[in-house]
Design a protein around this motif. Structure first.
Motif, short mmCIF file in Angstrom:
data_model
loop_
_atom_site.label_atom_id
_atom_site.label_comp_id
_atom_site.label_asym_id
_atom_site.label_seq_id
_atom_site.Cartn_x
_atom_site.Cartn_y
_atom_site.Cartn_z
N PHE A 44 45.19 52.79 56.52
CA PHE A 44 45.82 52.54 57.80
C PHE A 44 46.08 53.85 58.54
N SER A 45 46.60 54.85 57.81
CA SER A 45 46.88 56.15 58.42
C SER A 45 45.61 56.82 58.93
N ALA A 46 44.50 56.56 58.23
CA ALA A 46 43.22 57.15 58.62
C ALA A 46 42.50 56.33 59.68
N GLY A 47 43.10 55.22 60.11
CA GLY A 47 42.49 54.39 61.13
C GLY A 47 41.37 53.50 60.64
N LYS A 48 41.29 53.31 59.31
CA LYS A 48 40.19 52.52 58.74
C LYS A 48 40.52 51.03 58.68
N ILE A 49 41.81 50.68 58.70
CA ILE A 49 42.21 49.27 58.76
C ILE A 49 43.32 49.15 59.80
N GLY A 50 43.54 47.92 60.27
CA GLY A 50 44.57 47.69 61.27
C GLY A 50 45.90 47.29 60.66
N ALA A 51 46.92 47.12 61.52
CA ALA A 51 48.27 46.77 61.06
C ALA A 51 48.29 45.43 60.35
N ASP A 52 47.49 44.47 60.82
CA ASP A 52 47.48 43.14 60.19
C ASP A 52 46.93 43.21 58.77
N GLU A 53 45.90 44.03 58.57
CA GLU A 53 45.33 44.16 57.22
C GLU A 53 46.32 44.85 56.28
N LEU A 54 47.04 45.86 56.78
CA LEU A 54 48.06 46.52 55.98
C LEU A 54 49.17 45.53 55.64
N ALA A 55 49.60 44.75 56.61
CA ALA A 55 50.67 43.78 56.38
C ALA A 55 50.27 42.74 55.33
N ALA A 56 49.00 42.34 55.33
CA ALA A 56 48.52 41.35 54.36
C ALA A 56 48.64 41.89 52.93
N VAL A 57 48.25 43.14 52.74
CA VAL A 57 48.37 43.76 51.42
C VAL A 57 49.85 43.90 51.04
N GLN A 58 50.63 44.35 52.00
CA GLN A 58 52.07 44.51 51.76
C GLN A 58 52.70 43.19 51.34
N HIS A 59 52.33 42.10 52.02
CA HIS A 59 52.88 40.78 51.68
C HIS A 59 52.47 40.36 50.27
N ASP A 60 51.23 40.55 49.94
CA ASP A 60 50.75 40.17 48.60
C ASP A 60 51.49 40.93 47.51
N GLU A 61 51.63 42.23 47.70
CA GLU A 61 52.28 43.06 46.68
C GLU A 61 53.78 42.80 46.62
N THR A 62 54.39 42.54 47.77
CA THR A 62 55.82 42.18 47.79
C THR A 62 56.05 40.89 47.03
N LYS A 63 55.19 39.92 47.26
CA LYS A 63 55.32 38.63 46.56
C LYS A 63 55.24 38.84 45.04
N ARG A 64 54.35 39.72 44.62
CA ARG A 64 54.18 39.98 43.19
C ARG A 64 55.42 40.62 42.58
N VAL A 65 55.99 41.65 43.25
CA VAL A 65 57.14 42.33 42.64
C VAL A 65 58.41 41.49 42.74
N VAL A 66 58.49 40.63 43.74
CA VAL A 66 59.62 39.69 43.78
C VAL A 66 59.55 38.77 42.57
N GLN A 67 58.36 38.27 42.27
CA GLN A 67 58.21 37.38 41.11
C GLN A 67 58.55 38.12 39.81
N GLU A 68 58.18 39.38 39.72
CA GLU A 68 58.53 40.18 38.54
C GLU A 68 60.05 40.27 38.39
N GLN A 69 60.75 40.48 39.49
CA GLN A 69 62.22 40.55 39.44
C GLN A 69 62.83 39.21 39.06
N LEU A 70 62.24 38.15 39.58
CA LEU A 70 62.72 36.81 39.21
C LEU A 70 62.48 36.53 37.74
N ASN A 71 61.34 36.97 37.22
CA ASN A 71 61.02 36.77 35.81
C ASN A 71 62.02 37.49 34.90
#
Length: 375
Positions: A32-59
Protein backbone atom coordinates in the motif's frame (compact mmCIF):
# COMPACT_ATOMS: atom_id res chain seq x y z
CA UNK A 1 -15.58 7.21 35.00
CA UNK A 2 -17.29 4.09 36.34
CA UNK A 3 -19.20 4.75 39.57
CA UNK A 4 -20.75 1.34 40.18
CA UNK A 5 -20.21 -0.28 43.58
CA UNK A 6 -18.27 -3.25 42.23
CA UNK A 7 -15.22 -3.13 40.02
CA UNK A 8 -15.65 -5.24 36.89
CA UNK A 9 -13.10 -3.88 34.44
CA UNK A 10 -10.23 -4.14 33.89
CA UNK A 11 -10.52 -7.89 34.18
CA UNK A 12 -8.28 -9.94 36.46
CA UNK A 13 -6.50 -11.10 33.30
CA UNK A 14 -6.44 -8.52 30.55
CA UNK A 15 -4.73 -7.82 27.25
CA UNK A 16 -2.89 -4.50 27.03
CA UNK A 17 -3.66 -3.89 23.37
CA UNK A 18 -1.24 -4.46 20.52
CA UNK A 19 -0.47 -7.86 19.00
CA UNK A 20 2.25 -8.99 16.62
CA UNK A 21 1.48 -8.05 13.03
CA UNK A 22 1.23 -11.13 10.80
CA UNK A 23 3.36 -11.34 7.66
CA UNK A 24 0.32 -10.94 5.40
CA UNK A 25 -0.58 -7.62 7.00
CA UNK A 26 2.99 -6.32 6.94
CA UNK A 27 3.23 -7.27 3.27
CA UNK A 28 -0.06 -5.52 2.45
CA UNK A 29 1.01 -2.37 4.29
CA UNK A 30 4.29 -2.34 2.36
CA UNK A 31 2.49 -2.71 -0.96
CA UNK A 32 0.00 0.00 0.00
CA UNK A 33 2.81 2.41 0.92
CA UNK A 34 4.50 1.66 -2.41
CA UNK A 35 1.28 2.32 -4.31
CA UNK A 36 0.95 -1.29 -5.48
CA UNK A 37 -2.46 -1.89 -3.87
CA UNK A 38 -5.33 0.40 -2.92
CA UNK A 39 -6.94 1.19 0.44
CA UNK A 40 -9.74 -1.34 -0.12
CA UNK A 41 -7.27 -4.17 -0.72
CA UNK A 42 -5.32 -3.22 2.42
CA UNK A 43 -8.55 -3.07 4.43
CA UNK A 44 -9.54 -6.56 3.20
CA UNK A 45 -6.28 -8.05 4.48
CA UNK A 46 -6.58 -6.09 7.71
CA UNK A 47 -10.12 -7.43 8.24
CA UNK A 48 -9.10 -11.02 7.60
CA UNK A 49 -6.15 -10.85 9.99
CA UNK A 50 -8.15 -9.00 12.65
CA UNK A 51 -10.82 -11.69 12.50
CA UNK A 52 -8.15 -14.35 13.01
CA UNK A 53 -6.51 -12.73 16.05
CA UNK A 54 -9.87 -11.99 17.63
CA UNK A 55 -10.70 -15.68 17.36
CA UNK A 56 -7.33 -16.53 18.93
CA UNK A 57 -8.16 -14.28 21.89
CA UNK A 58 -11.59 -15.85 22.21
CA UNK A 59 -10.02 -19.32 22.12
CA UNK A 60 -7.84 -18.29 25.07
CA UNK A 61 -10.94 -17.31 27.01
CA UNK A 62 -10.16 -13.60 27.25
CA UNK A 63 -13.14 -11.55 28.39
CA UNK A 64 -11.98 -8.43 26.57
CA UNK A 65 -10.34 -8.44 23.15
CA UNK A 66 -8.66 -5.89 20.91
CA UNK A 67 -8.04 -5.72 17.18
CA UNK A 68 -4.32 -6.01 17.93
CA UNK A 69 -4.04 -2.41 16.69
CA UNK A 70 -3.92 -3.85 13.16
CA UNK A 71 -5.46 -0.63 11.84
CA UNK A 72 -2.31 1.37 12.54
CA UNK A 73 1.43 1.48 12.06
CA UNK A 74 2.25 3.34 15.29
CA UNK A 75 0.49 2.96 18.65
CA UNK A 76 0.00 6.73 18.88
CA UNK A 77 0.68 8.66 15.68
CA UNK A 78 -2.04 7.12 13.49
CA UNK A 79 -4.68 8.17 15.99
CA UNK A 80 -3.26 11.68 16.43
CA UNK A 81 -3.12 12.18 12.65
CA UNK A 82 -6.86 11.44 12.56
CA UNK A 83 -7.75 14.41 14.77
CA UNK A 84 -8.72 17.70 13.16
CA UNK A 85 -5.80 20.09 13.42
CA UNK A 86 -3.00 17.51 13.43
CA UNK A 87 -0.61 17.00 10.53
CA UNK A 88 2.03 14.46 9.51
CA UNK A 89 5.69 15.37 8.96
CA UNK A 90 9.13 13.79 8.85
CA UNK A 91 10.85 14.40 12.19
CA UNK A 92 14.17 13.35 10.60
CA UNK A 93 15.14 11.83 13.94
CA UNK A 94 14.52 8.40 15.41
CA UNK A 95 13.07 8.01 18.88
CA UNK A 96 15.93 7.14 21.23
CA UNK A 97 15.32 3.52 22.18
CA UNK A 98 18.15 1.53 23.71
CA UNK A 99 19.88 -0.17 20.80
CA UNK A 100 17.24 0.39 18.08
CA UNK A 101 16.19 3.15 15.74
CA UNK A 102 12.58 3.84 14.80
CA UNK A 103 11.19 5.38 11.65
CA UNK A 104 11.09 9.19 11.67
CA UNK A 105 7.36 9.95 11.35
CA UNK A 106 5.85 12.52 13.68
CA UNK A 107 2.80 14.70 14.23
CA UNK A 108 2.42 18.47 14.58
CA UNK A 109 -0.28 21.09 14.84
CA UNK A 110 -1.64 22.46 11.57
CA UNK A 111 -4.68 24.19 13.05
CA UNK A 112 -6.97 24.20 16.06
CA UNK A 113 -7.55 20.79 17.63
CA UNK A 114 -11.05 19.38 17.27
CA UNK A 115 -13.06 16.16 17.18
CA UNK A 116 -13.12 14.55 13.74
CA UNK A 117 -16.43 12.71 13.16
CA UNK A 118 -14.78 10.85 10.28
CA UNK A 119 -11.80 9.61 12.28
CA UNK A 120 -10.78 6.29 10.64
CA UNK A 121 -10.63 4.52 14.02
CA UNK A 122 -14.43 4.66 14.27
CA UNK A 123 -14.82 2.47 11.20
CA UNK A 124 -12.35 -0.15 12.42
CA UNK A 125 -13.99 -0.20 15.85
CA UNK A 126 -17.37 -0.88 14.28
CA UNK A 127 -15.89 -3.77 12.31
CA UNK A 128 -14.33 -5.21 15.46
CA UNK A 129 -17.73 -5.09 17.17
CA UNK A 130 -19.11 -7.50 14.57
CA UNK A 131 -16.50 -10.14 15.47
CA UNK A 132 -17.22 -10.68 19.16
CA UNK A 133 -20.06 -12.49 20.94
CA UNK A 134 -22.31 -10.60 23.34
CA UNK A 135 -20.52 -11.87 26.44
CA UNK A 136 -17.12 -10.52 25.34
CA UNK A 137 -16.10 -6.89 25.56
CA UNK A 138 -14.28 -4.97 22.85
CA UNK A 139 -11.40 -2.98 24.27
CA UNK A 140 -10.48 0.15 22.29
CA UNK A 141 -7.01 1.63 22.76
CA UNK A 142 -5.92 5.14 21.83
CA UNK A 143 -2.94 7.29 22.89
CA UNK A 144 -3.25 9.74 25.75
CA UNK A 145 -3.64 13.42 24.80
CA UNK A 146 -0.35 14.04 26.61
CA UNK A 147 1.34 12.55 23.55
CA UNK A 148 0.35 15.64 21.57
CA UNK A 149 1.98 18.20 23.85
CA UNK A 150 5.29 16.33 24.06
CA UNK A 151 8.19 15.68 21.68
CA UNK A 152 7.95 18.96 19.71
CA UNK A 153 4.41 18.20 18.53
CA UNK A 154 2.89 21.40 19.93
CA UNK A 155 5.80 23.80 19.53
CA UNK A 156 3.74 26.02 17.21
CA UNK A 157 0.60 26.18 19.39
CA UNK A 158 0.77 30.00 19.51
CA UNK A 159 0.05 30.17 15.78
CA UNK A 160 -3.48 28.96 16.51
CA UNK A 161 -4.21 29.91 20.12
CA UNK A 162 -3.97 33.03 22.27
CA UNK A 163 -3.00 30.97 25.31
CA UNK A 164 -1.67 27.53 26.23
CA UNK A 165 -4.75 26.98 28.41
CA UNK A 166 -7.04 27.50 25.42
CA UNK A 167 -5.09 24.86 23.53
CA UNK A 168 -5.34 22.38 26.41
CA UNK A 169 -9.08 23.05 26.68
CA UNK A 170 -9.57 22.26 22.99
CA UNK A 171 -7.46 19.12 23.30
CA UNK A 172 -9.50 17.85 26.25
CA UNK A 173 -12.73 18.64 24.39
CA UNK A 174 -11.60 16.87 21.22
CA UNK A 175 -10.77 13.75 23.23
CA UNK A 176 -13.97 13.90 25.25
CA UNK A 177 -16.08 14.11 22.11
CA UNK A 178 -14.06 11.36 20.43
CA UNK A 179 -14.63 9.02 23.38
CA UNK A 180 -18.33 9.92 23.44
CA UNK A 181 -18.53 8.90 19.79
CA UNK A 182 -16.83 5.58 20.52
CA UNK A 183 -19.46 5.13 23.24
CA UNK A 184 -22.27 5.88 20.78
CA UNK A 185 -20.85 3.14 18.55
CA UNK A 186 -21.03 0.67 21.44
CA UNK A 187 -17.68 1.05 23.21
CA UNK A 188 -17.80 0.36 26.95
CA UNK A 189 -14.08 -0.14 27.61
CA UNK A 190 -11.41 2.28 26.42
CA UNK A 191 -7.75 2.67 27.32
CA UNK A 192 -5.47 5.68 26.97
CA UNK A 193 -1.86 4.57 26.42
CA UNK A 194 0.71 6.95 27.85
CA UNK A 195 4.52 7.09 27.87
CA UNK A 196 4.51 10.56 29.40
CA UNK A 197 4.60 9.34 32.99
CA UNK A 198 7.63 7.16 32.36
CA UNK A 199 9.26 10.11 30.56
CA UNK A 200 8.55 12.24 33.63
CA UNK A 201 9.97 9.61 35.98
CA UNK A 202 13.28 10.06 34.20
CA UNK A 203 13.12 13.84 33.83
CA UNK A 204 11.92 14.70 37.34
CA UNK A 205 14.69 12.57 38.77
CA UNK A 206 17.36 13.97 36.44
CA UNK A 207 16.46 17.60 37.24
CA UNK A 208 16.06 17.28 41.01
CA UNK A 209 19.00 19.67 41.54
CA UNK A 210 18.05 22.13 38.78
CA UNK A 211 15.03 24.15 39.93
CA UNK A 212 14.31 25.77 36.56
CA UNK A 213 14.44 22.56 34.55
CA UNK A 214 12.54 20.68 37.27
CA UNK A 215 9.72 23.24 37.21
CA UNK A 216 9.26 22.61 33.48
CA UNK A 217 8.54 18.94 34.09
CA UNK A 218 6.35 19.61 37.11
CA UNK A 219 4.26 21.85 34.84
CA UNK A 220 4.03 19.05 32.26
CA UNK A 221 2.81 16.65 34.96
CA UNK A 222 0.24 19.16 36.21
CA UNK A 223 -0.99 19.85 32.67
CA UNK A 224 -1.29 16.11 32.06
CA UNK A 225 -3.47 15.66 35.16
CA UNK A 226 -5.57 18.67 34.19
CA UNK A 227 -6.24 17.56 30.58
CA UNK A 228 -6.88 13.90 31.42
CA UNK A 229 -9.33 14.64 34.22
CA UNK A 230 -11.01 17.30 32.08
CA UNK A 231 -11.64 14.87 29.21
CA UNK A 232 -12.88 12.17 31.62
CA UNK A 233 -15.39 14.45 33.34
CA UNK A 234 -18.99 13.72 32.44
CA UNK A 235 -18.42 10.55 30.43
CA UNK A 236 -21.16 7.90 30.72
CA UNK A 237 -21.10 5.99 34.01
CA UNK A 238 -21.07 2.59 32.31
CA UNK A 239 -17.95 3.42 30.29
CA UNK A 240 -14.71 2.13 31.79
CA UNK A 241 -11.62 4.18 30.98
CA UNK A 242 -8.16 2.95 31.93
CA UNK A 243 -4.59 3.91 31.15
CA UNK A 244 -1.42 1.98 30.41
CA UNK A 245 1.76 3.62 31.66
CA UNK A 246 4.32 2.52 29.09
CA UNK A 247 8.11 2.74 29.33
CA UNK A 248 8.64 2.34 25.59
CA UNK A 249 8.25 -0.77 23.50
CA UNK A 250 10.05 -1.16 20.17
CA UNK A 251 11.68 -4.36 18.90
CA UNK A 252 11.92 -5.59 22.50
CA UNK A 253 13.78 -2.46 23.63
CA UNK A 254 12.71 0.36 25.96
CA UNK A 255 13.00 4.11 26.51
CA UNK A 256 12.66 4.89 30.22
CA UNK A 257 13.64 3.52 33.63
CA UNK A 258 12.98 4.46 37.23
CA UNK A 259 10.64 3.97 40.16
CA UNK A 260 7.05 5.23 40.02
CA UNK A 261 7.81 7.20 43.18
CA UNK A 262 8.37 10.53 41.39
CA UNK A 263 4.98 10.43 39.63
CA UNK A 264 2.89 8.42 42.12
CA UNK A 265 1.03 11.42 43.51
CA UNK A 266 0.13 12.63 40.01
CA UNK A 267 -1.05 9.16 38.97
CA UNK A 268 -3.09 9.04 42.16
CA UNK A 269 -4.97 12.18 41.10
CA UNK A 270 -6.11 10.73 37.76
CA UNK A 271 -9.78 9.76 37.56
CA UNK A 272 -9.24 6.51 35.72
CA UNK A 273 -11.01 3.27 36.56
CA UNK A 274 -7.79 1.30 36.25
CA UNK A 275 -4.08 1.66 35.60
CA UNK A 276 -1.88 -0.86 33.80
CA UNK A 277 1.61 -0.52 35.27
CA UNK A 278 4.79 -2.11 33.92
CA UNK A 279 6.53 -4.24 36.54
CA UNK A 280 8.35 -6.88 34.52
CA UNK A 281 11.88 -5.82 35.45
CA UNK A 282 13.93 -4.05 38.10
CA UNK A 283 13.72 -0.90 35.96
CA UNK A 284 10.28 -0.22 37.45
CA UNK A 285 11.38 -0.17 41.08
CA UNK A 286 9.43 -1.75 43.95
CA UNK A 287 5.72 -1.78 44.78
CA UNK A 288 5.86 0.91 47.50
CA UNK A 289 4.40 3.70 45.28
CA UNK A 290 1.30 1.61 44.52
CA UNK A 291 -0.49 2.79 47.66
CA UNK A 292 -0.19 6.43 46.57
CA UNK A 293 -1.24 5.56 43.01
CA UNK A 294 -4.24 3.51 44.10
CA UNK A 295 -5.10 6.25 46.60
CA UNK A 296 -7.56 4.14 48.63
CA UNK A 297 -10.05 4.17 45.77
CA UNK A 298 -12.20 1.05 46.17
CA UNK A 299 -13.43 1.36 42.57
CA UNK A 300 -9.96 1.55 41.00
CA UNK A 301 -8.09 -1.53 39.82
CA UNK A 302 -4.32 -1.71 39.38
CA UNK A 303 -3.18 -4.18 36.73
CA UNK A 304 0.32 -5.47 37.37
CA UNK A 305 2.36 -5.91 34.20
CA UNK A 306 4.50 -8.72 35.61
CA UNK A 307 4.70 -10.84 32.44
CA UNK A 308 7.07 -9.39 29.86
CA UNK A 309 5.95 -9.02 26.25
CA UNK A 310 9.50 -8.31 25.12
CA UNK A 311 11.01 -11.81 25.34
CA UNK A 312 9.66 -15.33 24.69
CA UNK A 313 10.77 -17.07 27.88
CA UNK A 314 7.82 -17.91 30.14
CA UNK A 315 7.89 -16.66 33.70
CA UNK A 316 7.71 -18.98 36.71
CA UNK A 317 4.07 -18.94 37.90
CA UNK A 318 5.10 -19.31 41.54
CA UNK A 319 7.39 -16.27 41.29
CA UNK A 320 4.63 -14.19 39.71
CA UNK A 321 2.12 -15.23 42.38
CA UNK A 322 4.64 -14.25 45.03
CA UNK A 323 5.03 -10.80 43.46
CA UNK A 324 1.25 -10.35 43.37
CA UNK A 325 1.16 -11.10 47.09
CA UNK A 326 3.93 -8.55 47.64
CA UNK A 327 1.91 -5.92 45.76
CA UNK A 328 -1.16 -6.73 47.87
CA UNK A 329 0.66 -5.24 50.87
CA UNK A 330 0.00 -1.84 49.27
CA UNK A 331 -3.22 -2.39 47.29
CA UNK A 332 -5.88 -4.92 48.36
CA UNK A 333 -5.78 -8.12 46.33
CA UNK A 334 -9.37 -7.42 45.24
CA UNK A 335 -8.16 -4.28 43.49
CA UNK A 336 -5.35 -5.97 41.56
CA UNK A 337 -5.15 -7.82 38.26
CA UNK A 338 -2.49 -9.22 35.92
CA UNK A 339 -1.33 -8.54 32.37
CA UNK A 340 1.76 -8.43 30.22
CA UNK A 341 3.85 -5.34 30.88
CA UNK A 342 2.95 -3.90 27.47
CA UNK A 343 1.50 -4.94 24.14
CA UNK A 344 3.51 -7.05 21.72
CA UNK A 345 3.82 -4.57 18.87
CA UNK A 346 3.56 -0.91 19.77
CA UNK A 347 4.72 -0.31 16.22
CA UNK A 348 4.16 -2.63 13.30
CA UNK A 349 7.74 -3.94 13.57
CA UNK A 350 6.81 -5.86 16.73
CA UNK A 351 8.80 -7.43 19.54
CA UNK A 352 11.26 -10.29 19.10
CA UNK A 353 9.07 -13.32 19.65
CA UNK A 354 6.71 -15.44 17.56
CA UNK A 355 2.92 -15.44 17.49
CA UNK A 356 2.86 -18.81 19.25
CA UNK A 357 5.06 -17.38 21.99
CA UNK A 358 2.74 -14.36 22.20
CA UNK A 359 -0.30 -16.58 22.76
CA UNK A 360 1.67 -18.61 25.33
CA UNK A 361 2.33 -15.40 27.27
CA UNK A 362 -1.35 -14.46 27.30
CA UNK A 363 -2.32 -18.00 28.26
CA UNK A 364 0.09 -17.77 31.20
CA UNK A 365 -1.49 -14.47 32.30
CA UNK A 366 -4.92 -16.11 32.36
CA UNK A 367 -3.71 -19.24 34.14
CA UNK A 368 -1.97 -17.33 36.93
CA UNK A 369 -4.83 -14.87 37.38
CA UNK A 370 -7.36 -17.69 37.57
CA UNK A 371 -5.24 -19.42 40.21
CA UNK A 372 -4.98 -16.22 42.27
CA UNK A 373 -8.49 -14.79 41.95
CA UNK A 374 -10.53 -17.76 40.74
CA UNK A 375 -11.99 -15.89 37.75
Amino acid sequence: MTTTTQTVYPYRYDVVGSLLRPAALKDARGKFSAGKIGADELAAVQHDETKRVVQEQLNLGLKAVTDGEFNRSWWHLDFLWGLTGVGHYDYKQSYKFHGSKTRTDNADLVGKIAFNPDHPFFKTFSYLQTLVPDDVLVKQTIPSPTMLFRDNRSDNWSQFYDSWDQYLDDLAKAYHETIEHFYALGCRYLQLDDTTWAFLISKLNETADDATAHAKYVKLAEDAVRVINQLLAGLPEDLTVTTHVCRGNFKSTYLFSGSYDDVADYLGQLHYDGLFLEYDSDRAGDFTPLKRIWHNDSHKRIILGLITSKFPELEDPAAIKDRIQQASQYVPLDNLGLSTQCGFASTEEGNQLTEDQQWAKLKLVKQIATDVWGH
